[in-house]
Design an enzyme around this catalytic site. Structure first.
Site, PDB file in Angstrom:
ATOM      1  N   ASN A 147       0.814  -1.218   0.000  1.00 59.45           N
ATOM      2  CA  ASN A 147       0.000   0.000   0.000  1.00 59.45           C
ATOM      3  C   ASN A 147       0.852   1.274   0.000  1.00 59.45           C
ATOM      4  O   ASN A 147       0.348   2.349   0.302  1.00 59.45           O
ATOM      5  CB  ASN A 147      -0.990  -0.013   1.182  1.00 59.45           C
ATOM      6  CG  ASN A 147      -0.296  -0.228   2.513  1.00 59.45           C
ATOM      7  OD1 ASN A 147       0.923  -0.108   2.612  1.00 59.45           O
ATOM      8  ND2 ASN A 147      -1.069  -0.544   3.537  1.00 59.45           N
ATOM      9  N   ARG A 285       2.968   7.407  11.301  1.00 64.47           N
ATOM     10  CA  ARG A 285       2.409   6.910  12.556  1.00 64.47           C
ATOM     11  C   ARG A 285       2.187   8.096  13.482  1.00 64.47           C
ATOM     12  O   ARG A 285       3.019   9.000  13.572  1.00 64.47           O
ATOM     13  CB  ARG A 285       3.338   5.894  13.241  1.00 64.47           C
ATOM     14  CG  ARG A 285       3.365   4.522  12.585  1.00 64.47           C
ATOM     15  CD  ARG A 285       2.010   3.792  12.673  1.00 64.47           C
ATOM     16  NE  ARG A 285       2.036   2.484  12.029  1.00 64.47           N
ATOM     17  CZ  ARG A 285       1.597   2.243  10.791  1.00 64.47           C
ATOM     18  NH1 ARG A 285       1.091   3.202  10.057  1.00 64.47           N
ATOM     19  NH2 ARG A 285       1.645   1.014  10.297  1.00 64.47           N
ATOM     20  N   GLN A 314      -5.004   3.726  18.376  1.00 64.21           N
ATOM     21  CA  GLN A 314      -6.081   3.558  17.401  1.00 64.21           C
ATOM     22  C   GLN A 314      -6.981   2.411  17.817  1.00 64.21           C
ATOM     23  O   GLN A 314      -6.450   1.351  18.156  1.00 64.21           O
ATOM     24  CB  GLN A 314      -5.499   3.297  16.006  1.00 64.21           C
ATOM     25  CG  GLN A 314      -4.826   4.533  15.442  1.00 64.21           C
ATOM     26  CD  GLN A 314      -4.334   4.368  14.006  1.00 64.21           C
ATOM     27  OE1 GLN A 314      -3.753   5.278  13.457  1.00 64.21           O
ATOM     28  NE2 GLN A 314      -4.547   3.228  13.399  1.00 64.21           N
ATOM     29  N   HIS A 333      -7.604   6.037   9.987  1.00 60.26           N
ATOM     30  CA  HIS A 333      -6.440   5.452   9.301  1.00 60.26           C
ATOM     31  C   HIS A 333      -6.914   4.694   8.047  1.00 60.26           C
ATOM     32  O   HIS A 333      -7.307   3.541   8.122  1.00 60.26           O
ATOM     33  CB  HIS A 333      -5.745   4.498  10.278  1.00 60.26           C
ATOM     34  CG  HIS A 333      -4.401   4.043   9.837  1.00 60.26           C
ATOM     35  ND1 HIS A 333      -3.488   3.489  10.687  1.00 60.26           N
ATOM     36  CD2 HIS A 333      -3.795   4.052   8.636  1.00 60.26           C
ATOM     37  CE1 HIS A 333      -2.391   3.186  10.030  1.00 60.26           C
ATOM     38  NE2 HIS A 333      -2.554   3.503   8.777  1.00 60.26           N
TER      39      HIS A 333
HETATM   40  P1  NDP Z   1      10.072   1.769   3.625  1.00 56.00           P
HETATM   41  O1  NDP Z   1      10.702   0.748   4.494  1.00 56.00           O
HETATM   42  O2  NDP Z   1      10.179   1.626   2.148  1.00 56.00           O
HETATM   43  O3  NDP Z   1      10.639   3.206   3.976  1.00 56.00           O
HETATM   44  C1  NDP Z   1      10.932   3.624   5.241  1.00 56.00           C
HETATM   45  C2  NDP Z   1      12.036   4.640   5.138  1.00 56.00           C
HETATM   46  O4  NDP Z   1      12.184   5.290   6.401  1.00 56.00           O
HETATM   47  C3  NDP Z   1      13.377   4.011   4.793  1.00 56.00           C
HETATM   48  O5  NDP Z   1      13.941   4.717   3.704  1.00 56.00           O
HETATM   49  C4  NDP Z   1      14.166   4.223   6.078  1.00 56.00           C
HETATM   50  O6  NDP Z   1      15.501   4.478   5.874  1.00 56.00           O
HETATM   51  C5  NDP Z   1      13.562   5.492   6.602  1.00 56.00           C
HETATM   52  N1  NDP Z   1      13.890   5.729   7.999  1.00 56.00           N
HETATM   53  C6  NDP Z   1      13.860   4.864   9.032  1.00 56.00           C
HETATM   54  N2  NDP Z   1      14.238   5.467  10.161  1.00 56.00           N
HETATM   55  C7  NDP Z   1      14.532   6.752   9.828  1.00 56.00           C
HETATM   56  C8  NDP Z   1      14.985   7.862  10.566  1.00 56.00           C
HETATM   57  N3  NDP Z   1      15.250   7.761  11.888  1.00 56.00           N
HETATM   58  N4  NDP Z   1      15.171   9.026   9.909  1.00 56.00           N
HETATM   59  C9  NDP Z   1      14.948   9.136   8.582  1.00 56.00           C
HETATM   60  N5  NDP Z   1      14.503   8.095   7.823  1.00 56.00           N
HETATM   61  C10 NDP Z   1      14.312   6.926   8.450  1.00 56.00           C
HETATM   62  O7  NDP Z   1       8.548   1.835   4.067  1.00 56.00           O
HETATM   63  P2  NDP Z   1       7.313   2.567   3.367  1.00 56.00           P
HETATM   64  O8  NDP Z   1       7.809   3.808   2.717  1.00 56.00           O
HETATM   65  O9  NDP Z   1       6.526   1.600   2.560  1.00 56.00           O
HETATM   66  O10 NDP Z   1       6.442   2.901   4.669  1.00 56.00           O
HETATM   67  C11 NDP Z   1       6.926   3.781   5.658  1.00 56.00           C
HETATM   68  C12 NDP Z   1       5.984   3.823   6.844  1.00 56.00           C
HETATM   69  O11 NDP Z   1       4.752   4.399   6.458  1.00 56.00           O
HETATM   70  C13 NDP Z   1       5.605   2.455   7.409  1.00 56.00           C
HETATM   71  O12 NDP Z   1       6.588   1.946   8.282  1.00 56.00           O
HETATM   72  C14 NDP Z   1       4.328   2.784   8.132  1.00 56.00           C
HETATM   73  O13 NDP Z   1       4.596   3.259   9.433  1.00 56.00           O
HETATM   74  C15 NDP Z   1       3.734   3.902   7.310  1.00 56.00           C
HETATM   75  N6  NDP Z   1       2.604   3.421   6.493  1.00 56.00           N
HETATM   76  C16 NDP Z   1       1.367   3.982   6.691  1.00 56.00           C
HETATM   77  C17 NDP Z   1       0.269   3.522   6.002  1.00 56.00           C
HETATM   78  C18 NDP Z   1      -1.080   4.143   6.166  1.00 56.00           C
HETATM   79  O14 NDP Z   1      -2.080   3.546   5.786  1.00 56.00           O
HETATM   80  N7  NDP Z   1      -1.181   5.346   6.685  1.00 56.00           N
HETATM   81  C19 NDP Z   1       0.380   2.378   5.085  1.00 56.00           C
HETATM   82  C20 NDP Z   1       1.752   1.956   4.848  1.00 56.00           C
HETATM   83  C21 NDP Z   1       2.793   2.437   5.572  1.00 56.00           C
HETATM   84  P3  NDP Z   1      16.577   3.366   5.550  1.00 56.00           P
HETATM   85  O15 NDP Z   1      15.830   2.140   5.131  1.00 56.00           O
HETATM   86  O16 NDP Z   1      17.291   4.073   4.445  1.00 56.00           O
HETATM   87  O17 NDP Z   1      17.321   3.181   6.792  1.00 56.00           O
END
Ligand code: NDP
Length: 413
Positions: A147, A285, A314, A333
């Site tokens: 998603n 989140r 939630q 959400h």
């Molecule tokens: P990804 O794993 O593709 O991306 C997460 C990114 O966050 C990675 O690039 C990671 O960096 C980065 N990251 C982690 N910690 C940090 C930090 N401290 N500072 C800066 N960047 C950081 O996941 P998605 O993009 O698919 O999803 C991200 C989040 O979105 C999910 O974990 C979830 O919480 C939320 N989400 C919400 C949804 C909704 O319905 N509202 C649905 C889907 C997701 P790196 O890997 O480079 O370390």
């Protein structure tokens, strides 16, 4: 025989739909980075059906019962007397969705000695105490990418809605008015603004790509920098930290997972570094921001608007201040649970279960915790620890005795 306990959100207030507004879903061949969509051996649902609510059962019942397993589906997930707590004690597998999270705290993990697998039907496994899962030998898996584009579309919608003052303007016409000046007095163009994302993972990068045609200046911060040619293609400015990035941004969107490093990242100090009149969009989140600091910033004008679909806990208690704070564009959400996304995450959960029951490895990109440590996507994007503290407050939603006053339009078949 295994027992699978599945926690899903409630059916629509007016009952499970007997028809839908569209007849089919577009066919998607692969995710933008080439990752394949879920590949279960079969599915027992029609893509486009409501699968994420209790009657939808993620389309899993016949598959699981034909194998002789016990499948329990409930939306009753909060409080010590809830059905989830009762069924958990002999469960082998728990399935939960971030939209209506069954918080798997250390106490609950301790009550479930048979538990081996916790599947997130979606993306984001912060509702599981990952520390307790590691200690208890519980594998945590999610349907990575299912998603991410759904959320990116939602983020773009919310940025435009806030900056252009869409929701209040819509309210004026619903109320019978024609108050152009009231609508225009808080309405701007996005063109030329500086837009920054905290994290440029699957969602963050998709947001950057989608915002580029609006002729904005794009910024990002992430633990891992994007390839130089991609930075050039999108005209991105990288910042070493969120604190460095936010002072130059008119719009900030949060797209990182919730883990101990990001919990309350947007506190009073971070928000006070933002430009006066900036907009903050958070679909990642709720706990990544400080609840009350956001309210104060909207009241003082430090922030011109806040939108998102994620809260903590939630469901949000009826008196959660984000329901009523000024200039908010909050929804429940929902961004990652469009019918389009549900077809992918239901198929992904089926794929994970097929792997588990057939003794095949679960895809590495789906893993968050395995063999007592962060694994796969979890090892890349999370840090160790627990962010479920305070989740017991979700039970307060149920305790409210005032009736809901929301008027819901009848679904059209
Ligand atoms: P990804 O794993 O593709 O991306 C997460 C990114 O966050 C990675 O690039 C990671 O960096 C980065 N990251 C982690 N910690 C940090 C930090 N401290 N500072 C800066 N960047 C950081 O996941 P998605 O993009 O698919 O999803 C991200 C989040 O979105 C999910 O974990 C979830 O919480 C939320 N989400 C919400 C949804 C909704 O319905 N509202 C649905 C889907 C997701 P790196 O890997 O480079 O370390």
């Amino acid at each position: 025989m295994a027992k699978i306990v599945c926690v899903l959100y409630e059916d629509p207030a007016q009952g499970y739909p007997d028809g839908y507004s569209r007849d089919d879903l577009p066919k998607i061949d692969a995710y933008p980075d080439g990752q394949t969509l879920p590949t279960p051996a079969g599915i027992d649902f029609r893509p486009g059906e409501l699968l994420g609510s209790v009657s939808g059962e993620l389309g899993l019942r016949s598959y699981l019962e034909d194998l002789g397993h016990r499948f329990v589906v409930t939306s009753d997930k909060d409080g010590s007397d809830c059905e989830f707590e009762r069924e958990l004690v002999d469960a082998d597998v728990v399935i939960s969705q971030p939209f209506w999270p069954a918080y798997l705290t250390a106490e609950r993990v301790a009550k479930a000695p048979n538990l081996k697998l916790a599947i997130t039907a979606g993306v984001g496994s912060d509702h599981v105490d990952l520390e307790a899962a590691m200690a208890g030998g519980v594998t945590v898996a999610e349907v990575t990418y299912c998603n991410s584009i759904s959320v990116a579309e939602h983020v773009v919608m919310m940025i435009l809605s806030l900056v252009r003052n869409y929701l209040p303007s819509h309210e004026w016409v619903r109320g019978g008015g024609w108050n152009i000046a009231d609508c225009a007095a808080r309405s701007y163009d996005v063109e030329g603004m500086h837009v920054g994302t905290v994290a440029a993972g699957r969602i963050g990068l998709a947001v950057l790509r989608r915002m580029k045609p609006f002729d904005v200046h794009l910024h990002y911060t992430d633990r891992h920098r994007l390839p130089a040619d991609l930075e050039r293609e999108l005209g991105l400015t990288w910042h070493a930290s969120a604190a460095d990035m936010v002072p130059v941004c008119d719009v900030v969107t949060i797209n990182c997972p919730l883990h101990p490093e990001t919990e309350h990242l947007f506190d009073e100090a971070m928000i006070s570094r933002m430009k006066r009149g900036a907009y903050l969009v958070n679909t990642a989140r709720g706990k990544i921001v400080d609840r009350d600091a956001v309210v104060r910033a909207l009241e003082s004008g430090r922030l011109a608007g806040y939108a998102g679909d994620v809260w903590f806990p939630q469901p949000a208690p009826r008196d959660h201040p984000w329901r009523t704070m000024p200039h908010n564009g909050m929804t429940p959400h929902i961004s990652g649970t469009s019918l389009s996304a549900q077809a992918r995450y239901a198929a992904g959960v089926r794929e994970i279960l097929e792997c588990y029951f057939e003794g095949r490895p679960i895809r590495d990109e789906y893993l968050i915790v395995d063999n007592g440590r962060l694994a796969g996507s979890g090892a890349h994007s999370y840090s160790e620890g627990d962010t479920t503290g305070g989740s017991e407050d979700a039970a307060r939603y149920r305790k409210a005795d005032e009736p809901l006053t929301v008027v819901v339009e009848a679904p059209r078949g």
